[in-house]
Design a protein around this motif. Structure first.
Motif, PDB file in Angstrom:
ATOM      1  N   GLN A  44       0.833  -1.207   0.000  1.00  0.00           N
ATOM      2  CA  GLN A  44       0.000   0.000   0.000  1.00  0.00           C
ATOM      3  C   GLN A  44       0.865   1.253   0.000  1.00  0.00           C
ATOM      4  OE1 GLN A  44      -2.516  -0.468   3.437  1.00  0.00           O
ATOM      5  NE2 GLN A  44      -3.419  -2.365   2.665  1.00  0.00           N
ATOM      6  N   ARG A  45       1.866   1.272   0.845  1.00  0.00           N
ATOM      7  CA  ARG A  45       2.744   2.443   0.916  1.00  0.00           C
ATOM      8  C   ARG A  45       3.571   2.592  -0.361  1.00  0.00           C
ATOM      9  NH1 ARG A  45       4.285   1.562   7.302  1.00  0.00           N
ATOM     10  NH2 ARG A  45       2.623   2.911   8.118  1.00  0.00           N
ATOM     11  N   ALA A  46       3.979   1.460  -0.941  1.00  0.00           N
ATOM     12  CA  ALA A  46       4.724   1.531  -2.197  1.00  0.00           C
ATOM     13  C   ALA A  46       3.859   2.093  -3.316  1.00  0.00           C
ATOM     14  CB  ALA A  46       5.242   0.144  -2.576  1.00  0.00           C
ATOM     15  N   LEU A  47       2.589   1.705  -3.363  1.00  0.00           N
ATOM     16  CA  LEU A  47       1.675   2.241  -4.366  1.00  0.00           C
ATOM     17  C   LEU A  47       1.495   3.742  -4.183  1.00  0.00           C
ATOM     18  CD1 LEU A  47      -0.466   2.076  -6.585  1.00  0.00           C
ATOM     19  CD2 LEU A  47      -2.128   1.396  -4.821  1.00  0.00           C
ATOM     20  N   ILE A  48       1.317   4.183  -2.943  1.00  0.00           N
ATOM     21  CA  ILE A  48       1.157   5.613  -2.672  1.00  0.00           C
ATOM     22  C   ILE A  48       2.394   6.382  -3.135  1.00  0.00           C
ATOM     23  CG2 ILE A  48       0.966   7.328  -0.821  1.00  0.00           C
ATOM     24  CD1 ILE A  48      -0.696   5.162   0.702  1.00  0.00           C
ATOM     25  N   ALA A  49       3.578   5.841  -2.838  1.00  0.00           N
ATOM     26  CA  ALA A  49       4.813   6.515  -3.247  1.00  0.00           C
ATOM     27  C   ALA A  49       4.928   6.576  -4.764  1.00  0.00           C
ATOM     28  CB  ALA A  49       6.015   5.788  -2.651  1.00  0.00           C
ATOM     29  N   ARG A  50       4.559   5.494  -5.459  1.00  0.00           N
ATOM     30  CA  ARG A  50       4.628   5.503  -6.926  1.00  0.00           C
ATOM     31  C   ARG A  50       3.646   6.490  -7.522  1.00  0.00           C
ATOM     32  NH1 ARG A  50       4.731  -0.160  -6.370  1.00  0.00           N
ATOM     33  NH2 ARG A  50       2.548  -0.255  -7.016  1.00  0.00           N
ATOM     34  N   ALA A  51       2.463   6.587  -6.933  1.00  0.00           N
ATOM     35  CA  ALA A  51       1.445   7.488  -7.480  1.00  0.00           C
ATOM     36  C   ALA A  51       1.787   8.954  -7.235  1.00  0.00           C
ATOM     37  CB  ALA A  51       0.086   7.158  -6.856  1.00  0.00           C
ATOM     38  N   ILE A  52       2.338   9.246  -6.060  1.00  0.00           N
ATOM     39  CA  ILE A  52       2.634  10.633  -5.696  1.00  0.00           C
ATOM     40  C   ILE A  52       3.973  11.083  -6.269  1.00  0.00           C
ATOM     41  CG2 ILE A  52       3.134  12.184  -3.763  1.00  0.00           C
ATOM     42  CD1 ILE A  52       1.179  10.646  -2.097  1.00  0.00           C
ATOM     43  N   GLY A  53       4.953  10.187  -6.286  1.00  0.00           N
ATOM     44  CA  GLY A  53       6.333  10.545  -6.551  1.00  0.00           C
ATOM     45  C   GLY A  53       6.584  11.463  -7.735  1.00  0.00           C
ATOM     46  N   PRO A  54       6.100  11.137  -8.936  1.00  0.00           N
ATOM     47  CA  PRO A  54       6.455  11.958 -10.092  1.00  0.00           C
ATOM     48  C   PRO A  54       5.768  13.327 -10.133  1.00  0.00           C
ATOM     49  CG  PRO A  54       5.797   9.730 -10.723  1.00  0.00           C
ATOM     50  CD  PRO A  54       5.362   9.936  -9.316  1.00  0.00           C
ATOM     51  N   ARG A 190      -1.981  -1.904  -9.110  1.00  0.00           N
ATOM     52  CA  ARG A 190      -1.540  -2.853 -10.129  1.00  0.00           C
ATOM     53  C   ARG A 190      -2.074  -4.256  -9.891  1.00  0.00           C
ATOM     54  NH1 ARG A 190       4.853  -1.115 -10.802  1.00  0.00           N
ATOM     55  NH2 ARG A 190       4.472   1.092 -11.246  1.00  0.00           N
ATOM     56  N   THR A 191      -2.631  -4.500  -8.720  1.00  0.00           N
ATOM     57  CA  THR A 191      -3.186  -5.819  -8.427  1.00  0.00           C
ATOM     58  C   THR A 191      -4.620  -5.663  -7.933  1.00  0.00           C
ATOM     59  OG1 THR A 191      -2.490  -5.854  -6.099  1.00  0.00           O
ATOM     60  CG2 THR A 191      -0.899  -6.629  -7.748  1.00  0.00           C
ATOM     61  N   HIS A 192      -5.384  -6.720  -8.088  1.00  0.00           N
ATOM     62  CA  HIS A 192      -6.775  -6.695  -7.639  1.00  0.00           C
ATOM     63  C   HIS A 192      -6.853  -6.504  -6.133  1.00  0.00           C
ATOM     64  CE1 HIS A 192     -11.020  -7.733  -7.395  1.00  0.00           C
ATOM     65  NE2 HIS A 192     -10.715  -8.600  -6.439  1.00  0.00           N
ATOM     66  N   GLU A 193      -5.946  -7.117  -5.375  1.00  0.00           N
ATOM     67  CA  GLU A 193      -5.987  -7.033  -3.916  1.00  0.00           C
ATOM     68  C   GLU A 193      -5.746  -5.603  -3.441  1.00  0.00           C
ATOM     69  OE1 GLU A 193      -5.404 -11.057  -5.246  1.00  0.00           O
ATOM     70  OE2 GLU A 193      -4.251  -9.210  -5.655  1.00  0.00           O
ATOM     71  N   LEU A 194      -4.780  -4.909  -4.029  1.00  0.00           N
ATOM     72  CA  LEU A 194      -4.525  -3.523  -3.643  1.00  0.00           C
ATOM     73  C   LEU A 194      -5.701  -2.623  -4.018  1.00  0.00           C
ATOM     74  CD1 LEU A 194      -0.766  -2.767  -4.433  1.00  0.00           C
ATOM     75  CD2 LEU A 194      -1.914  -2.728  -2.214  1.00  0.00           C
ATOM     76  N   GLN A 333       3.340   2.290 -16.438  1.00  0.00           N
ATOM     77  CA  GLN A 333       4.513   1.545 -16.036  1.00  0.00           C
ATOM     78  C   GLN A 333       4.242   0.057 -15.840  1.00  0.00           C
ATOM     79  OE1 GLN A 333       6.131   3.482 -12.604  1.00  0.00           O
ATOM     80  NE2 GLN A 333       6.332   5.454 -13.635  1.00  0.00           N
ATOM     81  N   ALA A 334       3.010  -0.298 -15.555  1.00  0.00           N
ATOM     82  CA  ALA A 334       2.690  -1.718 -15.350  1.00  0.00           C
ATOM     83  C   ALA A 334       1.187  -1.878 -15.456  1.00  0.00           C
ATOM     84  CB  ALA A 334       3.173  -2.178 -13.974  1.00  0.00           C
ATOM     85  N   PRO A 335       0.722  -3.082 -15.739  1.00  0.00           N
ATOM     86  CA  PRO A 335      -0.723  -3.283 -15.841  1.00  0.00           C
ATOM     87  C   PRO A 335      -1.428  -2.958 -14.539  1.00  0.00           C
ATOM     88  CG  PRO A 335       0.504  -5.163 -16.711  1.00  0.00           C
ATOM     89  CD  PRO A 335       1.492  -4.292 -16.020  1.00  0.00           C
ATOM     90  N   ARG A 336      -2.596  -2.369 -14.651  1.00  0.00           N
ATOM     91  CA  ARG A 336      -3.398  -2.060 -13.474  1.00  0.00           C
ATOM     92  C   ARG A 336      -4.317  -3.226 -13.162  1.00  0.00           C
ATOM     93  NH1 ARG A 336      -3.825   2.608 -16.507  1.00  0.00           N
ATOM     94  NH2 ARG A 336      -5.863   1.924 -17.232  1.00  0.00           N
ATOM     95  N   ALA A 337      -4.930  -3.126 -11.997  1.00  0.00           N
ATOM     96  CA  ALA A 337      -5.903  -4.132 -11.620  1.00  0.00           C
ATOM     97  C   ALA A 337      -7.079  -4.095 -12.575  1.00  0.00           C
ATOM     98  CB  ALA A 337      -6.397  -3.874 -10.188  1.00  0.00           C
ATOM     99  N   PRO A 338      -7.600  -5.234 -12.991  1.00  0.00           N
ATOM    100  CA  PRO A 338      -8.722  -5.250 -13.932  1.00  0.00           C
ATOM    101  C   PRO A 338      -9.979  -4.685 -13.291  1.00  0.00           C
ATOM    102  CG  PRO A 338      -8.314  -7.451 -13.062  1.00  0.00           C
ATOM    103  CD  PRO A 338      -7.193  -6.593 -12.600  1.00  0.00           C
ATOM    104  N   GLU A 339     -10.732  -3.947 -14.110  1.00  0.00           N
ATOM    105  CA  GLU A 339     -12.003  -3.406 -13.630  1.00  0.00           C
ATOM    106  C   GLU A 339     -13.133  -4.364 -13.998  1.00  0.00           C
ATOM    107  OE1 GLU A 339     -12.657   0.558 -14.868  1.00  0.00           O
ATOM    108  OE2 GLU A 339     -10.699   1.274 -14.238  1.00  0.00           O
ATOM    109  N   ALA A 340     -14.289  -4.116 -13.404  1.00  0.00           N
ATOM    110  CA  ALA A 340     -15.429  -4.970 -13.704  1.00  0.00           C
ATOM    111  C   ALA A 340     -15.829  -4.799 -15.151  1.00  0.00           C
ATOM    112  CB  ALA A 340     -16.603  -4.582 -12.788  1.00  0.00           C
TER     113      ALA A 340
END
Length: 343
Positions: A44-54, A190-194, A333-340
């Motif tokens: 979760q924290r890694a995702l937040i950092a990737r989203a905010i970072g750039p 990037r994953t369904h769980e996240l 940068q990488a595939p996202r979690a699939p949507e419905a």
């Protein structure tokens, strides 16, 4: 009132709306960094950092533009507000500085050591305190607690932003930013769980926005009569409430059915209407009841030059920002979690 004054006032409001929707979501990311829980806490924290970072620094552009327009276009109002609210504004600036510094130092520190965790705490706490102070400043501006005699502020340095109404607006702002961040992160996951982790956070936080908004509205009857009247007794009030309600219900429905891309648009619309409602409800006052847009406005030649500079700046800045988000954002940068699937 001249056309230039109205357009400049709308431009100031528009920059603050953009800052709330973009920079506010970055603050909300810090909130979820602080509240990261469960077996995927690190992810979760890694995702937040990737989203905010750039893009986290870029989103402050809108705050800077809004302050410059206010300073140059409405100098009397800027002077009054910077004096009356110099304590929370100073704390807000410190929070923004500490937040950015901690985020950068944490990113380049050794992974998993004590120093990195300390920087993470500073980043998260500053991300909570800063939007709370920002909302309290908004509540102070919306209230009639800032008093002036001539050009001097005589209401003191604490009463206006420590009132119950201002505190309620601060908590509402914090909740709104956390909601926006959670919704945005569902799309970035990037994953369904996240995606599910932040989907649940978005649904819970979005539900809390209703009682928080109701509390702020009820407290405005005594703390901000102008806002109370503007939100309940003016022609635009019904359309504003209806639009906000439709956007909120739509965001919930889209989150429930896991259509995360569209949910971002609905959530942003809801947040934008909430911020715009505050601005419109107290128009044409900048400091009620002492300063209106017209009485606080700079000379017409200054206003025209500002509008020209704003138009040229938008032509240059907006395409650059779009390119920045497309190139450096995490979306590609990488595939996202699939949507419905759409039915």
């Amino acid at each position: 009132m001249s056309t230039e004054t109205w357009v400049l006032g709308l431009a100031v409001a528009g920059t603050f709306v953009l800052y709330a929707l973009l920079g506010g979501a970055d603050f909300g990311g810090g909130v979820w960094d602080l509240l990261a829980r469960g077996p995927r806490k690190a992810e979760q924290r890694a995702l937040i950092a990737r989203a905010i970072g750039p893009v986290w620094e870029v989103n402050h552009v809108w705050l800077i533009v809004g302050l410059v327009l206010l300073f140059s276009g409405f100098p009397r109002a800027f002077a009054a507000l910077s004096v009356a609210l110099h304590v929370p504004l100073t704390l807000l600036v410190l929070g923004i500085v500490f937040r950015g510094t901690a985020f950068t130092f944490r990113a380049y520190d050794t992974r998993g050591d004590v120093v990195e965790r300390r920087w993470g705490v500073v980043f998260s706490v500053a991300s909570v305190v800063a939007p709370l102070l920002l909302g309290m400043c908004v509540g102070a501006v919306a209230s009639d607690a800032i008093r002036m005699q001539g050009h001097a502020v005589v209401s003191g340095f604490f009463a206006s932003w420590l009132s119950p109404f201002a505190l309620s607006v601060g908590v509402l702002t914090l909740g709104l930013f956390a909601f926006l961040a959670a919704v945005y992160l569902t799309h970035e996951a990037r994953t369904h769980e996240l995606a599910e982790d932040f989907r649940r956070r978005a649904l819970v936080t979005g539900g809390l926005l209703f009682p928080l908004a109701l509390a702020a509205l009820l407290l405005s009857r005594e703390g901000a009569p102008r806002v109370w009247t503007g939100l309940l007794q003016t022609p635009f009030a019904l359309a504003l409430h209806a639009g906000t309600a439709v956007a909120a219900v739509t965001a919930f429905a889209l989150l429930w059915t896991r259509r995360f891309r569209a949910a971002r648009v609905a959530a942003a619309t809801q947040g934008g209407l909430i911020v715009l409602g505050w601005a419109v409800s107290q128009a044409p006052y900048l400091v009620y009841p002492h300063l209106t847009l017209q009485s606080a406005a700079a000379q017409p030649v200054v206003q025209r030059l500002l509008l020209v500079a704003l138009a040229v700046g938008l032509v240059l800045v907006v395409p650059s920002l779009v390119l920045l988000f497309r190139v450096f954002g995490p979306r590609g940068q990488a595939p996202r979690a699939p949507e419905a699937p759409t039915t």
